[in-house]
Structures are given as C-alpha cells and as structure tokens.
Design an enzyme around this catalytic site. Structure first.
Site, PDB file in Angstrom:
ATOM      1  CE  LYS A   1       3.180  30.480 -52.054  1.00 36.55           C
ATOM      2  NZ  LYS A   1       2.906  31.640 -51.236  1.00 36.55           N
TER       3      LYS A   1
ATOM      4  CB  ILE B   1     -11.165  23.884 -50.385  1.00 31.01           C
ATOM      5  CG1 ILE B   1     -11.285  24.464 -51.804  1.00 31.01           C
ATOM      6  CG2 ILE B   1     -12.300  22.930 -50.092  1.00 31.01           C
ATOM      7  CD1 ILE B   1     -11.194  23.408 -52.889  1.00 31.01           C
TER       8      ILE B   1
ATOM      9  CG  ASN C   1       1.232  28.569 -55.001  1.00 27.90           C
ATOM     10  OD1 ASN C   1       0.134  28.665 -54.440  1.00 27.90           O
ATOM     11  ND2 ASN C   1       2.037  29.586 -55.171  1.00 27.90           N
TER      12      ASN C   1
ATOM     13  CG  ASP D   1       4.138  32.445 -55.449  1.00 25.07           C
ATOM     14  OD1 ASP D   1       5.046  32.399 -54.592  1.00 25.07           O
ATOM     15  OD2 ASP D   1       2.955  32.719 -55.163  1.00 25.07           O
TER      16      ASP D   1
ATOM     17  CG  ASP E   1      -1.047  31.070 -56.985  1.00 25.38           C
ATOM     18  OD1 ASP E   1      -1.368  31.920 -57.829  1.00 25.38           O
ATOM     19  OD2 ASP E   1      -0.823  31.347 -55.791  1.00 25.38           O
TER      20      ASP E   1
ATOM     21  CE  LYS F   1      -6.547  32.428 -57.651  1.00 25.90           C
ATOM     22  NZ  LYS F   1      -5.158  32.094 -57.999  1.00 25.90           N
TER      23      LYS F   1
ATOM     24  CB  VAL G   1      -3.189  38.018 -51.742  1.00 26.56           C
ATOM     25  CG1 VAL G   1      -3.101  39.469 -51.317  1.00 26.56           C
ATOM     26  CG2 VAL G   1      -1.907  37.278 -51.413  1.00 26.56           C
ATOM     27  CB  SER G   2      -7.066  39.535 -54.188  1.00 25.21           C
ATOM     28  OG  SER G   2      -6.388  38.904 -55.248  1.00 25.21           O
TER      29      SER G   2
ATOM     30  CB  THR H   1       6.594  33.083 -51.165  1.00 22.25           C
ATOM     31  OG1 THR H   1       5.378  33.111 -51.919  1.00 22.25           O
ATOM     32  CG2 THR H   1       6.294  32.855 -49.698  1.00 22.25           C
TER      33      THR H   1
HETATM   34  P1  ADP Z   1      -3.655  32.706 -54.591  1.00 27.34           P
HETATM   35  O1  ADP Z   1      -3.134  33.133 -55.914  1.00 27.34           O
HETATM   36  O2  ADP Z   1      -4.563  33.725 -54.019  1.00 27.34           O
HETATM   37  O3  ADP Z   1      -2.563  32.225 -53.656  1.00 27.34           O
HETATM   38  P2  ADP Z   1      -4.284  29.947 -55.206  1.00 27.34           P
HETATM   39  O4  ADP Z   1      -4.605  29.663 -56.631  1.00 27.34           O
HETATM   40  O5  ADP Z   1      -2.900  29.580 -54.766  1.00 27.34           O
HETATM   41  O6  ADP Z   1      -4.611  31.454 -54.874  1.00 27.34           O
HETATM   42  O7  ADP Z   1      -5.339  29.203 -54.265  1.00 27.34           O
HETATM   43  C1  ADP Z   1      -5.317  29.402 -52.845  1.00 27.34           C
HETATM   44  C2  ADP Z   1      -5.438  28.070 -52.159  1.00 27.34           C
HETATM   45  O8  ADP Z   1      -6.684  27.435 -52.524  1.00 27.34           O
HETATM   46  C3  ADP Z   1      -4.376  27.044 -52.538  1.00 27.34           C
HETATM   47  O9  ADP Z   1      -3.194  27.229 -51.832  1.00 27.34           O
HETATM   48  C4  ADP Z   1      -5.093  25.739 -52.210  1.00 27.34           C
HETATM   49  O10 ADP Z   1      -5.072  25.502 -50.812  1.00 27.34           O
HETATM   50  C5  ADP Z   1      -6.539  26.035 -52.614  1.00 27.34           C
HETATM   51  N1  ADP Z   1      -6.778  25.600 -54.006  1.00 27.34           N
HETATM   52  C6  ADP Z   1      -6.581  26.305 -55.120  1.00 27.34           C
HETATM   53  N2  ADP Z   1      -6.912  25.613 -56.209  1.00 27.34           N
HETATM   54  C7  ADP Z   1      -7.331  24.407 -55.797  1.00 27.34           C
HETATM   55  C8  ADP Z   1      -7.800  23.205 -56.465  1.00 27.34           C
HETATM   56  N3  ADP Z   1      -7.878  23.149 -57.776  1.00 27.34           N
HETATM   57  N4  ADP Z   1      -8.135  22.141 -55.712  1.00 27.34           N
HETATM   58  C9  ADP Z   1      -8.030  22.204 -54.361  1.00 27.34           C
HETATM   59  N5  ADP Z   1      -7.608  23.292 -53.685  1.00 27.34           N
HETATM   60  C10 ADP Z   1      -7.251  24.386 -54.383  1.00 27.34           C
HETATM   61 MG    MG Z   2      -1.222  30.508 -53.870  1.00 23.43          MG
END
Ligand code: ADP
Ligand code: MG
Length: 395
Positions: free
Chosen positions: A155, A30, A158, A153, A171, A53, A34-35, A190
């Site tokens: 935006k 979903i 997030n 971060d 995030d 995640k 980055v990693s 960002t």
């Molecule tokens: P990163 O630190 O790698 O950017 P994120 O925590 O921002 O990772 O998660 C990447 C993406 O995954 C988010 O931008 C969102 O689209 C999706 N995502 C993350 N957590 C959730 C969640 N709890 N429910 C739904 N989607 C999520």
């Molecule tokens: Mg993110």
C-alpha cells in the site's frame, strides 16, 4: 548514571538497547505503526542519518500471548529483511538490536517519507510518474515472489521515497516465506487492498487458500489510486467495501480517467482480476505495453484531446509570430529621433534610467510616461513627475 541504571547495564537483556544508544542518537518521530514508533537517528561516529523502528515488547503493555506474537513476527520480519535487503527497490536493514523491552531495527532513511503523503500533496499522478513508481514496485515484487516471499501489505503507506523520489518497499511485518505449493489462510493486510480470495478464504472453510497473487491485486489497487487520486474500492461502510472487492466492482467513470490511455486501464484490469490464476504475475506485468520503451517515447497520455490542444497552441503561436513580423519596422535615425520609446532596446534603456531616477518603476499611462524622459517636452515630463500641467494652466 544511577545505581538502578548501572545494575540494568549488567543485565544481558539490556545490552542490546545500550549498544543501540551508544552507536546512534535517536531524534524526532517520523512515523508510527501498530506496535512501533519510527524515529530519525544519527550514527554518532559518522553523523549519517538513518531511520530506527522501535518495537515495544514490554510485559506491562502487552499480554504474554501478544508479547510472543510481536516477538515472533518481528523475528520473521528481520529474517526476511536480511534475505531481501540488498535489492535496490527494497528498504535496507542496516542494524538490529534487541533488549527485554524494545527491539530496534535501523534502516536507511527515506527522507521524502511515504508515497501516500506524496500522493496526498499531488492529488493524482501522471501516467509517466505512475509508470516509474509501478515499474520499481513490480521489480521489487518480482524479486520477492521469485524468492517465494509474499508481502501481504502492499500500500502507498509502505512505499517510501528518498530525496530523488526513488521508491523502496518497506514494512515486511506481514510478509512470509511460502514453501512450494503452500497456500495461506490467515486474514491479514489492510482492508482496501485485500484481494478477494483473502476475504473468501476467511468466509469459506472449503476455500483452497491464497498465494502470492494477492500482492498483484494490491498493485492494481495502488496503480488505480495513484492515477485517480482515490481508491477503486471504497465505501463509508466497511462491509459494503468488502462486498465491492469480492464482486470486483470498480469503475473508470470519474473525470480523472477521461484523459487516461486504454493501455493503463487494461493493465489495471489485468491486476484487478477476480480469479487469481488469471491475474498477471509481476514478471508478466513488467512485459505489458504500459512499460515498453516505445510507449514511453510516444507518451501514452497523448490522447486525441491533448493532440487537439497541442495543434491549437501551435496555430496560435504561428499567428502571433506572423503578426509581430508584420509590425516590425526597420530602425532608422529618423525613427530613433521621432519615437525612441517605440524601439525595444532603447525602451529598456529608458526604463532603466527611469528606475534609477525615481527608485521605482514608472508606469506608462496612469498619468505617468517613461517615454517623456527622452521627448524633452515639458508637459510630458510634468506628467511623468505626476503633476498635471493642465490643472493650473501655467504651461
Ligand atoms: P508498521 O509495521 O508498524 O506499519 P512501518 O515499518 O510501516 O511500521 O513504519 C511506520 C511508518 O514509519 C511508515 O509508514 C513510514 O511513515 C515511517 N518509516 C518507516 N521506515 C522508514 C524509513 N526507513 N525512512 C523514513 N520513514 C520510515
Ligand atoms: Mg506500515
């Protein structure tokens, strides 16, 4: 299970992953970072849905330094999440598991995904919707800052939304805890959301560093973007965009701003303040007139143009009601016999009968006439049936 998998089972560093897979059933992707990869997952026992995640920490893909960096930053992210997760506008960390190759962070699932995608669908948001999103975001930021945590971060990607479009901040990969008086120097975040002092700090050695205020700058960029549908600082060439940020160069000139209130523009200006000391704090921002209840009742988007439109519609509605009232005739037996189709209630009855007879709506005009059903005139009836009696001259 293969012998290899069995032997891996015995390794203590595989235990975390095993535990995760025993408890949760991972589903489709979903989101991606980055990693990390984020998947929907289902709790096997309860059937409840969550988001996991999955952070890859495989030595084959990353250098030892990168591995160390990812592990350290994830540990920091988890520690901060544990500290702030109970806030209603911050994502809840439910579970975490660690193995030699992957780290699994289980969160509550935000079914509507990113605010970014929501905005892309809607193009721009109303002041009312922006107010409710910004209020929740500022409540979350205020909570973080009062706990000496800076997010770094903020935006729309997030900020996640649930089924009811309530938001939660997520995030915490760049977030960090500040000791009293501590300043940061690291260039992270960002590009479009970076505060000018972060950029200056990375260019000037004598710069004193930056603090929590960078999150409020990002709030200004987010708020501008929600209302205009495009960011305040943008240029095809990133260097020129960063220059715009450092000069605090942005405008309310696009047509989207024509109908926006002075209050909302004032709040954005107070966020996008070059001097971090003069920038509003989250608590101060929540006291701004844009968030006050009387403003909500009045609706700040009722501009002179809106007032003119409402007045014009009201006048048109009055004229229309008056004209209908003048046309209204009392229903008499004479009128019922002479022109039954002219009376609204009877007309509905006629139409319903016509529908029953023909299986489709018979249109008035176009050589068809529903009224003829009740007029007992052969010529009109034939017209209703789609035949023109004048064509063969029989009648
Ligand atoms: P990163 O630190 O790698 O950017 P994120 O925590 O921002 O990772 O998660 C990447 C993406 O995954 C988010 O931008 C969102 O689209 C999706 N995502 C993350 N957590 C959730 C969640 N709890 N429910 C739904 N989607 C999520
Ligand atoms: Mg993110």
């Amino acid at each position: 299970m293969t012998r290899e998998a069995e032997s891996r089972d015995e390794l203590p560093d595989w235990a975390g992953a095993k535990e995760f897979y025993q408890k949760y059933d991972p589903k489709e992707i979903i989101g991606r970072g980055v990693s990390s990869t984020v998947r929907r997952c289902v709790h096997r026992e309860t059937g409840r849905e969550y988001a996991v995640k999955i952070i890859e920490v495989t030595p084959e893909r990353l250098s030892p330094e990168q591995l160390h960096e990812v592990r350290m930053s994830t540990a920091k992210e988890m520690q901060i999440l544990h500290q702030v997760s109970q806030h209603p506008y911050i994502i809840t960390l439910i579970d975490s598991y660690e193995s030699s190759t992957f780290i699994f962070l289980v969160f509550d699932l935000m079914k509507r995904g990113e605010l970014f995608d929501y905005l892309t669908d809607k193009v721009k948001l109303s002041e009312k919707e922006t107010r409710s999103i910004m209020r929740a975001l500022l409540e979350a930021v205020s909570y973080l800052h009062n706990n000496n945590i800076v997010h770094r971060d903020l935006k729309p990607e997030n900020i996640l939304m649930d089924d009811c479009l309530n938001i939660k901040l997520s995030d915490f990969g760049f977030s960090c805890v500040l000791r009293p008086g501590e300043k940061l120097r690291e260039l992270c975040g960002t590009p479009g959301y970076l505060a000018p002092e972060i950029l200056r700090c990375s260019m000037e050695e004598a710069h004193p560093g930056y603090g929590k205020e960078v999150d409020l700058w990002a709030c200004g960029v987010i708020m501008f973007t929600l209302l205009a549908g495009s960011p305040p600082f943008w240029h095809r060439r990133q260097m020129l965009m960063l220059r715009m940020i450092m000069d605090g160069r942005y405008e309310f000139t696009s047509p989207e701003w024509d109908d926006r209130s002075a209050t909302v523009k004032d709040l954005i200006c107070r966020f996008l303040q070059l001097n971090p000391e003069k920038r509003l704090t989250a608590d101060q921002a929540l006291q701004h007139p844009f968030f006050q209840s009387h403003q909500m009742e009045q609706g700040p988007s009722v501009t002179p143009y809106h007032r003119f439109r409402i007045a014009a519609w009201a006048a048109l509605a009055c004229v229309s009601i008056l004209a209908r009232w003048r046309r209204a005739r009392p229903v008499t037996s004479e009128l019922l016999i002479r022109d039954p189709y002219g009376i609204k209630g009877v007309r509905r009855l006629i139409d319903a009968c016509a529908f029953r007879i023909y299986g489709h709506w018979v249109k008035k005009g176009e050589r068809q006439n529903r009224a003829a059903l009740f007029q007992h005139q052969a010529k009109a009836l034939l017209l209703t049936l789609g035949e023109d009696p004048d064509e063969d001259g029989d009648i």
